[in-house]
Write a protein that holds these residues in place. Structure first.
Motif, mmCIF file in Angstrom:
data_model
loop_
_atom_site.group_PDB
_atom_site.id
_atom_site.type_symbol
_atom_site.label_atom_id
_atom_site.label_comp_id
_atom_site.label_asym_id
_atom_site.label_seq_id
_atom_site.Cartn_x
_atom_site.Cartn_y
_atom_site.Cartn_z
ATOM 1 N N PHE A 1 43.888 34.900 7.870
ATOM 2 C CA PHE A 1 43.871 35.067 6.656
ATOM 3 C C PHE A 1 42.412 34.771 6.182
ATOM 4 C CE2 PHE A 1 48.518 34.548 5.370
ATOM 5 C CZ PHE A 1 49.058 34.961 5.171
ATOM 6 N N ALA A 2 41.671 34.425 7.077
ATOM 7 C CA ALA A 2 40.406 34.284 6.680
ATOM 8 C C ALA A 2 39.101 35.183 7.163
ATOM 9 C CB ALA A 2 39.975 32.456 7.028
ATOM 10 N N ALA A 3 40.017 35.595 7.985
ATOM 11 C CA ALA A 3 38.944 36.294 8.690
ATOM 12 C C ALA A 3 39.439 37.619 7.505
ATOM 13 C CB ALA A 3 39.328 36.928 9.984
ATOM 14 N N VAL A 4 40.338 38.279 7.548
ATOM 15 C CA VAL A 4 40.842 39.714 6.541
ATOM 16 C C VAL A 4 40.437 38.720 4.846
ATOM 17 C CG1 VAL A 4 42.783 40.085 5.501
ATOM 18 C CG2 VAL A 4 43.211 40.372 7.291
ATOM 19 N N ARG A 5 40.198 37.755 4.938
ATOM 20 C CA ARG A 5 40.129 37.374 3.511
ATOM 21 C C ARG A 5 37.730 37.180 2.857
ATOM 22 N NH1 ARG A 5 42.555 38.073 -0.895
ATOM 23 N NH2 ARG A 5 40.982 36.710 -2.210
ATOM 24 N N PHE A 6 37.663 37.267 4.327
ATOM 25 C CA PHE A 6 35.882 37.046 4.159
ATOM 26 C C PHE A 6 35.816 38.755 4.798
ATOM 27 C CE2 PHE A 6 32.594 37.942 7.580
ATOM 28 C CZ PHE A 6 31.717 37.323 7.145
ATOM 29 N N LEU A 7 35.997 39.757 5.614
ATOM 30 C CA LEU A 7 35.632 41.100 5.745
ATOM 31 C C LEU A 7 36.482 41.739 4.157
ATOM 32 C CD1 LEU A 7 37.237 41.855 9.000
ATOM 33 C CD2 LEU A 7 34.813 42.057 8.265
ATOM 34 N N LEU A 8 37.148 41.252 3.003
ATOM 35 C CA LEU A 8 37.118 41.642 2.110
ATOM 36 C C LEU A 8 36.168 41.249 0.821
ATOM 37 C CD1 LEU A 8 38.922 42.736 -0.449
ATOM 38 C CD2 LEU A 8 39.886 40.505 -0.109
ATOM 39 N N GLY A 9 35.617 39.904 1.074
ATOM 40 C CA GLY A 9 34.755 39.927 0.620
ATOM 41 C C GLY A 9 33.194 40.163 1.272
ATOM 42 N N ALA A 10 33.484 40.885 2.274
ATOM 43 C CA ALA A 10 32.341 41.436 2.544
ATOM 44 C C ALA A 10 31.651 43.117 1.958
ATOM 45 C CB ALA A 10 32.048 41.653 3.671
ATOM 46 N N GLY A 11 32.936 43.449 1.564
ATOM 47 C CA GLY A 11 33.474 44.617 0.610
ATOM 48 C C GLY A 11 33.477 45.015 -0.525
ATOM 49 N N GLU A 12 33.327 43.369 -0.979
ATOM 50 C CA GLU A 12 33.650 43.343 -2.380
ATOM 51 C C GLU A 12 32.055 42.996 -2.612
ATOM 52 O OE1 GLU A 12 35.965 41.965 -5.296
ATOM 53 O OE2 GLU A 12 37.524 42.092 -4.374
ATOM 54 N N ALA A 13 31.540 42.664 -1.367
ATOM 55 C CA ALA A 13 29.928 42.578 -1.641
ATOM 56 C C ALA A 13 28.965 43.399 -2.802
ATOM 57 C CB ALA A 13 29.219 41.355 -0.299
ATOM 58 N N VAL A 14 29.377 44.592 -2.849
ATOM 59 C CA VAL A 14 28.270 45.665 -3.714
ATOM 60 C C VAL A 14 28.575 45.497 -4.938
ATOM 61 C CG1 VAL A 14 28.042 46.899 -0.885
ATOM 62 C CG2 VAL A 14 30.256 47.478 -3.020
ATOM 63 N N ILE A 15 29.039 45.037 -5.663
ATOM 64 C CA ILE A 15 29.971 45.552 -6.697
ATOM 65 C C ILE A 15 28.815 45.088 -7.823
ATOM 66 C CG2 ILE A 15 31.615 43.836 -7.037
ATOM 67 C CD1 ILE A 15 32.767 45.616 -9.107
ATOM 68 N N TYR A 16 28.375 44.032 -8.160
ATOM 69 C CA TYR A 16 28.127 43.721 -9.067
ATOM 70 C C TYR A 16 26.016 43.593 -8.644
ATOM 71 C CZ TYR A 16 31.302 42.039 -11.413
ATOM 72 O OH TYR A 16 33.284 41.741 -11.096
ATOM 73 N N PRO A 17 25.877 43.820 -7.628
ATOM 74 C CA PRO A 17 24.492 44.170 -7.257
ATOM 75 C C PRO A 17 24.059 45.852 -7.542
ATOM 76 C CG PRO A 17 25.132 42.624 -6.212
ATOM 77 C CD PRO A 17 26.219 43.480 -6.510
#
Length: 474
Positions: free
Chosen positions: A108-124
């Motif tokens: 779960f932690a690995a999948v959520r880490f990678l999900l977070g990496a993808g979502e990191a682009v939205i606000y910048p």
């Protein structure tokens, strides 16, 4: 380019960034609602669940500067499209874990880490879009609308995810969230462009309005609009970004913001259900209140910020409202955590969430304004601070609650809100980052044509610093 009348394409695209913002928070907050079901199936403790929550925030936080850098280099159109595709895939993969698998926490932690990496682009990437498309005096309301999507997405999530869980199981809540995200991303890909000049539906009148307002009222005196636009597209080196007191002050304040906000995103539902004793359906309803308050207060704060900026300057318009919002947040959290009635406590604490979001547009308007063509990188760095705060909340809130009680957890958040207010006193939104290299004496200018921008040493420091009279030419 359209020639028929005045268009408002920029506001449609701001609206769609609001939609993407809502979808992003649907995809990240759904696990806090499904967390109890996941913990029961996989036999996870609150501390283990907190680590899963933190994994998303670590990935999201670490990749903020990279996401901003990509938006600066490649443009917000493509970067946001690829980001939405990425996080849709990993949202769906969250539901693929089987209870028969070993090391469920690690998976779960690995999948959520990678999900977070993808979502990191939205606000910048959104901030890079704002710096290219939105005149300075409209950026408060534009950012306020974008971030009201946070409240709407997080507010809709408890009811939507609870309904899906009760009827179809927790896994379907992730699959449906992923499908909604992919659809929203496809529309963005078709509708958006990196600049207003590239968009076929932007009229000449709208383009002139955008271009005339990009540099704002505080641009260098004597600079023509073409020079100002050229400066606005210049990128700032990371050396100069990291040397800026402005950047560090706003980043620390956003760290405090993130710590407070993520109590609501990660633990509020569980707090109401377990600590305050509300049942699943009632908890889902009251959990929406902070996010509805965020959705309402984010554009209100942005509109007030724009009005004050226009009338009294950026220090008052951007800084003063942020200080007020943080102090008000601390008061609401202190009072709400001590209220005996569960329902009244939910309402008061929701007031704290709303008060916090009065300051949201100030962060992004300031970074869009001071960073020239590097607004994605600077806001990404700032948002990394926010996510560090959120990760600490997700991991340490249950630890603090276990040892000292849930009231103490909220009082710690209130203390950080006050520190966030203090940090805003050090921010000068009119001191722009230096584009050229910093010299050994610490001063720098950049010349485009024959128009120099003032060095950092020629600007007063701090939101409460008085304006100094420029020395006359000798």
């Amino acid at each position: 380019m359209s020639e028929a009348g005045t268009t408002h394409v920029r506001w449609f695209l701001i609206f769609w960034l609001f939609v993407l913002s809502a979808v992003a928070y649907l995809d990240r907050v759904n696990i806090s609602i499904a967390g109890s079901s996941i913990a029961a199936e996989f036999h996870l403790s609150d501390v283990q669940l907190g680590r899963v929550f933190s994994a998303f925030l670590i990935g999201y936080g670490l990749f903020q500067p990279l996401g901003g850098w990509l938006a600066d280099r490649l443009g917000p159109h493509r970067v946001l499209t690829l980001g939405v595709l990425w996080w849709g895939i990993f949202t769906a993969l969250t539901a693929a874990a089987s209870s028969r698998m070993a090391s469920a926490v690690l998976i779960f932690a690995a999948v959520r880490f990678l999900l977070g990496a993808g979502e990191a682009v939205i606000y910048p990437a959104s901030n890079q879009f704002v710096s290219r498309w939105i005149p300075v005096e409209e950026r408060g309301i534009a950012n306020g609308l974008i971030f009201s999507g946070v409240g709407v997405g997080a507010g809709v999530t408890p009811t939507l995810i609870t309904y899906i869980m009760l009827h179809y199981g927790w896994r379907w809540s992730f699959w449906i969230s992923a499908l909604i995200g992919l659809l929203a991303g496809a529309i963005w890909f078709l509708a958006a462009r990196d600049t207003p000049q590239q968009h076929p539906r932007v009229s000449s009148a709208e383009l002139r309005h955008i271009q005339s307002g990009l540099s704002g009222p505080s641009s260098a005196s004597g600079a023509n609009s073409e020079t100002q636009r050229t400066v606005a597209t210049r990128r700032v080196s990371w050396k100069n970004i990291l040397a800026s007191k402005n950047v560090w002050a706003v980043t620390f304040s956003y760290f405090c913001f993130g710590y407070v906000a993520w109590i609501f995103f990660s633990w509020f539902f569980i707090y109401l259900a377990r600590v305050r004793g509300l049942d699943l359906k009632v908890s889902a309803f009251y959990t929406t209140l902070p996010f509805l308050a965020m959705a309402a207060c984010s554009p209100i704060g942005g509109a007030i910020s724009d009005r004050l900026t226009k009338g009294y300057g950026a220090r008052t318009g951007r800084c003063a409202i942020a200080v007020f919002a943080f102090v008000l947040t601390a008061a609401f959290l202190t009072i709400g955590s001590r209220v005996a009635s569960a329902r009244l406590a939910s309402i008061v604490l929701a007031g704290g969430a709303g008060a916090l979001y009065l300051s949201q547009s100030s962060f992004w308007s300031v970074t869009a304004g001071i960073a020239s063509g590097s607004s994605g990188s600077v806001s990404g760095f700032m948002n990394m601070g926010n996510q560090v705060g959120g990760a600490l909340t997700a991991a340490f809130t249950p630890v603090i609650a276990k040892n000292y009680g849930w009231t103490t957890s909220f009082l710690v958040a209130a203390a950080l809100a006050l520190l966030g207010a203090v940090a805003w006193l050090l921010v000068d939104p009119e001191r722009h980052l230096v584009v050229g290299p910093v010299t050994s004496t610490g001063s720098s200018t950049v010349t485009v044509g024959v128009v120099p921008l003032p060095s950092q040493n020629e600007r007063p420091i701090g939101c409460i610093a008085s304006r100094t009279k420029a020395a006359s030419d000798s």
